[in-house]
Structure formats: structure tokens, C-alpha cells
Design a protein around this motif. Structure first.
Motif, short mmCIF file in Angstrom:
data_model
loop_
_atom_site.label_atom_id
_atom_site.label_comp_id
_atom_site.label_asym_id
_atom_site.label_seq_id
_atom_site.Cartn_x
_atom_site.Cartn_y
_atom_site.Cartn_z
N ALA A 142 52.83 16.15 60.62
CA ALA A 142 51.49 16.64 60.32
C ALA A 142 50.55 15.49 59.95
CB ALA A 142 51.54 17.65 59.19
N MET A 143 51.09 14.38 59.45
CA MET A 143 50.26 13.22 59.11
C MET A 143 50.12 12.26 60.29
SD MET A 143 51.38 12.29 55.18
CE MET A 143 53.10 11.91 55.60
N TYR A 144 51.19 12.07 61.03
CA TYR A 144 51.19 11.11 62.12
C TYR A 144 51.85 11.73 63.36
CZ TYR A 144 50.02 7.55 58.64
OH TYR A 144 49.41 6.81 57.65
N PRO A 145 51.16 12.66 64.03
CA PRO A 145 51.78 13.30 65.21
C PRO A 145 52.06 12.32 66.35
CG PRO A 145 49.46 13.89 65.01
CD PRO A 145 49.83 13.19 63.74
N GLY A 146 51.30 11.23 66.40
CA GLY A 146 51.51 10.24 67.46
C GLY A 146 52.19 8.98 66.97
N GLY A 147 52.76 9.03 65.78
CA GLY A 147 53.38 7.84 65.19
C GLY A 147 52.42 7.15 64.24
N CYS A 148 52.98 6.37 63.34
CA CYS A 148 52.20 5.70 62.30
C CYS A 148 51.74 4.33 62.78
CB CYS A 148 53.03 5.56 61.02
SG CYS A 148 52.19 4.70 59.68
N PRO A 149 50.40 4.11 62.90
CA PRO A 149 49.91 2.81 63.38
C PRO A 149 49.86 1.76 62.28
CG PRO A 149 48.06 4.27 62.97
CD PRO A 149 49.31 5.07 62.65
N ALA A 150 49.92 2.18 61.03
CA ALA A 150 49.80 1.24 59.91
C ALA A 150 51.17 0.65 59.56
CB ALA A 150 49.20 1.94 58.69
N HIS A 151 51.13 -0.51 58.93
CA HIS A 151 52.35 -1.17 58.46
C HIS A 151 52.47 -0.90 56.97
CE1 HIS A 151 52.84 -3.21 62.32
NE2 HIS A 151 51.56 -3.51 62.26
N LEU A 152 53.11 0.22 56.63
CA LEU A 152 53.19 0.63 55.24
C LEU A 152 54.18 -0.23 54.46
CD1 LEU A 152 53.15 4.54 55.49
CD2 LEU A 152 51.25 3.00 55.03
N LEU A 153 53.77 -0.60 53.24
CA LEU A 153 54.65 -1.30 52.32
C LEU A 153 55.26 -0.34 51.31
CD1 LEU A 153 52.53 -4.50 51.60
CD2 LEU A 153 54.35 -4.19 53.29
N SER A 154 54.55 0.76 51.01
CA SER A 154 55.08 1.75 50.06
C SER A 154 54.77 3.15 50.57
CB SER A 154 54.49 1.54 48.67
OG SER A 154 53.10 1.82 48.64
N TYR A 155 55.70 4.06 50.34
CA TYR A 155 55.60 5.44 50.77
C TYR A 155 56.20 6.29 49.65
CZ TYR A 155 56.47 9.62 53.69
OH TYR A 155 56.51 10.90 54.20
N GLU A 156 55.34 7.07 48.98
CA GLU A 156 55.78 7.79 47.79
C GLU A 156 55.43 9.27 47.91
OE1 GLU A 156 55.05 5.61 44.01
OE2 GLU A 156 53.87 4.26 45.26
N LEU A 157 56.41 10.12 47.59
CA LEU A 157 56.24 11.57 47.68
C LEU A 157 56.17 12.17 46.28
CD1 LEU A 157 58.83 12.40 50.49
CD2 LEU A 157 56.38 11.95 50.75
N TYR A 158 55.13 12.96 46.04
CA TYR A 158 54.96 13.70 44.79
C TYR A 158 54.79 15.19 45.12
CZ TYR A 158 54.11 9.27 42.36
OH TYR A 158 54.23 8.01 41.82
N VAL A 159 55.67 15.71 45.95
CA VAL A 159 55.55 17.08 46.43
C VAL A 159 56.39 18.02 45.59
CG1 VAL A 159 55.02 16.31 48.78
CG2 VAL A 159 57.39 16.72 48.12
N ASN A 160 56.19 19.32 45.78
CA ASN A 160 56.93 20.34 45.04
C ASN A 160 58.39 20.35 45.44
OD1 ASN A 160 54.61 21.03 43.75
ND2 ASN A 160 54.31 22.97 44.80
N PRO A 161 59.27 20.84 44.56
CA PRO A 161 60.71 20.84 44.87
C PRO A 161 61.06 21.61 46.14
CG PRO A 161 60.37 21.25 42.53
CD PRO A 161 59.01 21.29 43.17
N GLU A 162 60.31 22.67 46.48
CA GLU A 162 60.64 23.47 47.66
C GLU A 162 60.07 22.90 48.95
OE1 GLU A 162 56.99 25.24 45.64
OE2 GLU A 162 58.97 24.49 45.06
N ALA A 163 59.24 21.87 48.87
CA ALA A 163 58.64 21.29 50.07
C ALA A 163 59.71 20.58 50.91
CB ALA A 163 57.53 20.32 49.68
N LYS A 164 59.79 20.91 52.19
CA LYS A 164 60.78 20.32 53.08
C LYS A 164 60.20 19.07 53.74
CE LYS A 164 63.11 24.69 54.08
NZ LYS A 164 64.30 24.31 53.27
N VAL A 165 60.95 17.97 53.65
CA VAL A 165 60.50 16.69 54.19
C VAL A 165 61.62 16.09 55.02
CG1 VAL A 165 59.64 14.40 53.67
CG2 VAL A 165 59.03 16.31 52.18
N GLN A 166 61.34 15.85 56.31
CA GLN A 166 62.26 15.09 57.14
C GLN A 166 61.86 13.63 57.01
OE1 GLN A 166 62.01 16.95 61.02
NE2 GLN A 166 63.67 18.38 60.52
N LEU A 167 62.55 12.96 56.15
CA LEU A 167 62.14 11.65 55.67
C LEU A 167 62.25 10.58 56.76
CD1 LEU A 167 61.25 10.32 52.96
CD2 LEU A 167 63.65 9.71 52.63
#
Length: 409
Positions: free
Chosen positions: A164-189
Motif C-alpha cells: 500500500a505504501m510502495y506498490p511499484g517498489g521503494c525508490p528511496a534508500h532507507l536507513l531506518s524503518y520503524e513500525l508503531y502499528v496496532n497489535p492486530e495489524a498484519k505486516v508482511q515485513l
């Protein structure tokens, strides 16, 4: 000359001068802007920060000119209204300056077999424009994007957080990736986020990896409020291969949260990893044995910061405090027993004796010590007063009582 006089500090009664913000050197003001922004971005109770830092730019033309470049590096998008406003009113020149973003992710994409599936939110368009983005934090979406009746009736959706954030892939070169989502939120990391360049990773929600990841750059890993069973039987060094962690932070965070076990802790102390780990935080642990804790501490030769909150059930046979590395300068410890178990008073007393006879009198003195034991144990034979006296004599910052709510996760 008139403009120069406006920046001088006007004299007060008695001949002294008043000090105001624009009267201090400009290089100090730049430092203050950086500190202000860092404090503004701080997360409290997993709540997403706002864009209120931009209000400071309205103070005057001089503050705007000085702080604009610093403040425009950060943006927070909390709902669809802010996302649409960002897309319509923020020029490409400014989006190119953004290196730090906090976003609320709805997580839904169109359910179709096509290779490109359209997300329900416009967040993906906003992220795509942030070509220099380095730090991304994702929060729970508290409001549903507006859907027309046509969309509701004709479209089926599926939850795919990163797609939903990057349907075509992530163009940025991320150094940090942090999740603060609810316990029931499903994330394919790390499905769409490149893993090899990540230096900092924070997990929450119902996380799972589609495959084991190569993370040679990973230095800081936080697991807080993770639910599901994905990590239960897997070693951390298998999930994040090649990582040489300098800090590992764990907090259960939810009554059904992932519980760290012996094999997870052992994986942090295997191979060359013990030489790099400097910070270890373990909160709400009830499945770690004292034997494994002792073994791991004896191998962490570079450890400087240790914070542990242990819940004992039926075992505390090994005095792990005696294995505390001499490099530790900050030590925090809480020991309690589960409500259904018998307190291990004798073993807890042994831990307290080791703290008093070894840790408190250690040279060089520790920078900070925080301990929370049962009140009856601390009042026994004046133990609490003795500890405070020793700490005062050696100029040690000692705090007795609960400290876990103030620990950064």
C-alpha cells in the motif's frame, strides 16, 4: 543602521541587557532548531507526531529563513486530508528535501491478480515523491479514507501494508524503518522495503517475513508489541542474516505479544555478535532462564547498557548479576514473580547482595543504576538506606522504584 539596531539586546534597569532568542549567535540558533525538531519527533505512547513544528516558521522572516531548511526535512502525514494537501500544495523542490517521514498507513490495496494493485490511500503517491527519504516510521491509520459508493460496491480490497505504501517498489534508500502499528495489524515485513541498507528496524503488529532477509547493515533492532507466532521458534540471526547488532530492545507490549525465549537471547550472543552489542533491553520476560542470561552476559564483552525486567515463575537458580560485564555503565533491573507462582525470596536476596557488594562499589563507578525489588526485601536490615548511602559516597546516580514506564522502546 536601523536594522542592525533591532538585533541588539536592549538595556534593562541597572545597566544589564535582556537576552532574547535573536540576540544569540546564529550558529547556536541552528543547534536549537535541530534540538527542537528532534524533541518534536519523539514518539509518546505510539502516537504519531504532528506538523506543528512548522508553526515556528511563522514567527518572523528571520526565523523562517534560518529554520526552513531544517524543518522541511521532516513531514508527518496522519490522514487522507493531510496526504491530499501534501500532494496538491507541496512543490517537488520541497519534497526533495524530506529525509524523515511519519505516515499513517491504511494498508489496503485492490484485490486483483494484476502485477500492480492500486492502494486505497494516496499515501503511495506522497512517498514516491520523497526521493531522498532515509527514515520512515509507520503508524496506525485512525480514520478510513473516503470511498465513493461506486468504489464500495465494485472494488474488493486486501490488506498489504508495504504494498500500500510502495506498490511499484521503494525508490528511496532507507536507513531506518520503524513500525508503531496496532497489535492486530498484519505486516508482511520487508516485502517492498529493501533490507540490505537498513541500519535501524523496529517491529510491531502481527509481523512475518516471507523469507529470511539479508541485513548486513542492521545495527539496531527493536521488537515491541509484536503478535503472532512467526518469531516463536525462529532464531533472530536466522531471520536477519548478517546483522551485527549494536542494540537490541525487546518489550512484550501486549498480553498476547511475542515472548522472547532462550534461543532468541542465545542468538544475540553467537558468533561475532557479542563484540558489537552495546545496549540490551529486555522488558517483561518470563520465559528466559537465569542460566541462559548468565551465559549470555558472560559473552557480551562490549555491553554498556543493560535494562532487564524479569518475571520469575519457578526458577532463579543462577546469580546472573555476578556475570555482569565490567563495561556496563548503566544497569537497570526489576525482578518480580508471576501472580500464580511462589516468590523466590532467597534467590532475590542473593541478587541484592551481589548488587551491594559488587555493582555499587565497582570502579570506575557506574553512571546510572535503577532497581525495583519487592518492598519487604529492600527494607530488610536497612538495605535501601545502605544502598543510598553507598551511592551518595561514590557519587552514583541510584534510583529505587519502577523505571520501566520511562524506558524508550
Amino acid at each position: 543602521m536601523e536594522s542592525a539596531r533591532t538585533f541588539q539586546n536592549p538595556p534593562c534597569e541597572g545597566g544589564s541587557r535582556r537576552h532574547h532568542f535573536l540576540g544569540i549567535p546564529p550558529e547556536l540558533r541552528l543547534v536549537i532548531y535541530e534540538i527542537y525538531l528532534d524533541d518534536h519527533r519523539r514518539v509518546h505512547n505510539s502516537r504519531q507526531p504532528t506538523n506543528r513544528h512548522l508553526r515556528l516558521l511563522l514567527t518572523c522572516h528571520q526565523v523562517y529563513g534560518e529554520a526552513r531548511e531544517i524543518f522541511h526535512r521532516y513531514v508527518s502525514l496522519r490522514n487522507e486530508r493531510e496526504i491530499e494537501s501534501f500532494l496538491s500544495s507541496v512543490a517537488d523542490e520541497r519534497t526533495a528535501q524530506i529525509t524523515y517521514a511519519d505516515v499513517a498507513n491504511d494498508g489496503r490495496v485492490e484485490q486483483t491478480k494484476a502485477s500492480y494493485r492500486m492502494p486505497i490511500s494516496g499515501l503511495h503517491s506522497a512517498l514516491w515523491r520523497m526521493k531522498r527519504l532515509q527514515h520512515l516510521r509507520v503508524f496506525h491509520y485512525e480514520a478510513t479514507p473516503f470511498l465513493s459508493l461506486y468504489q464500495v460496491s465494485r472494488t474488493k480490497w486486501t490488506l498489504q501494508s508495504e504494498e500500500a505504501m510502495y506498490p511499484g517498489g521503494c525508490p528511496a534508500h532507507l536507513l531506518s524503518y520503524e513500525l508503531y502499528v496496532n497489535p492486530e495489524a498484519k505486516v508482511q515485513l520487508l516485502e517492498r522495503i529493501p533490507s540490505r541498507g537498513l541500519q535501524r528496524l523496529r517491529l510491531s503488529g502481527s509481523c512475518q517475513l516471507l523469507r529470511e532477509q539479508q541485513t548486513p547493515g542492521l545495527r539496531h533492532l527493536t521488537i515491541h508489541g509484536v503478535t503472532g507466532s512467526y518469531f516463536d521458534q525462529r532464531r533472530l540471526d536466522d531471520c536477519f542474516q548478517g546483522a551485527l547488532l549494536e542494540s537490541f530492545v525487546y518489550g512484550m507490549g501486549h498480553r498476547l505479544g511475542f515472548e522472547i525465549r532462550n534461543h532468541h537471547l542465545l542468538s544475540l550472543a553467537s558468533g561475532s555478535r557479542p563484540q558489537h552489542l552495546r545496549k540490551l533491553v529486555l522488558l517483561g520476560c518470563s520465559r528466559l532462564t537465569s542460566e541462559v542470561i548468565t551465559r549470555c552476559l558472560s559473552q557480551l564483552n562490549s555491553l554498556e547498557y543493560l535494562a532487564m525486567s524479569l518475571v520469575t515463575v519457578d526458577e532463579l537458580r543462577h546469580n546472573f548479576v555476578a556475570a555482569l560485564p565490567p563495561t556496563v555503565s548503566v544497569f537497570k533491573l526489576t525482578v518480580t514473580n508471576a501472580w500464580y507462582s511462589i516468590p523466590l525470596i532467597k534467590e532475590e536476596t542473593a541478587l541484592c547482595d551481589t548488587i551491594e557488594n559488587s555493582v555499587l562499589v565497582r570502579k570506575p563507578s557506574p553512571i546510572e543504576l535503577r532497581f525495583h525489588f519487592r518492598p519487604s526485601l529492600m527494607s530488610e536490615n536497612g538495605r535501601e538506606k545502605r544502598w543510598q548511602s553507598i551511592a551518595e559516597d561514590d557519587n552514583v546516580n541510584l534510583v529505587l522504584g519502577p523505571w520501566e514506564p520511562y524506558e524508550t522502546l
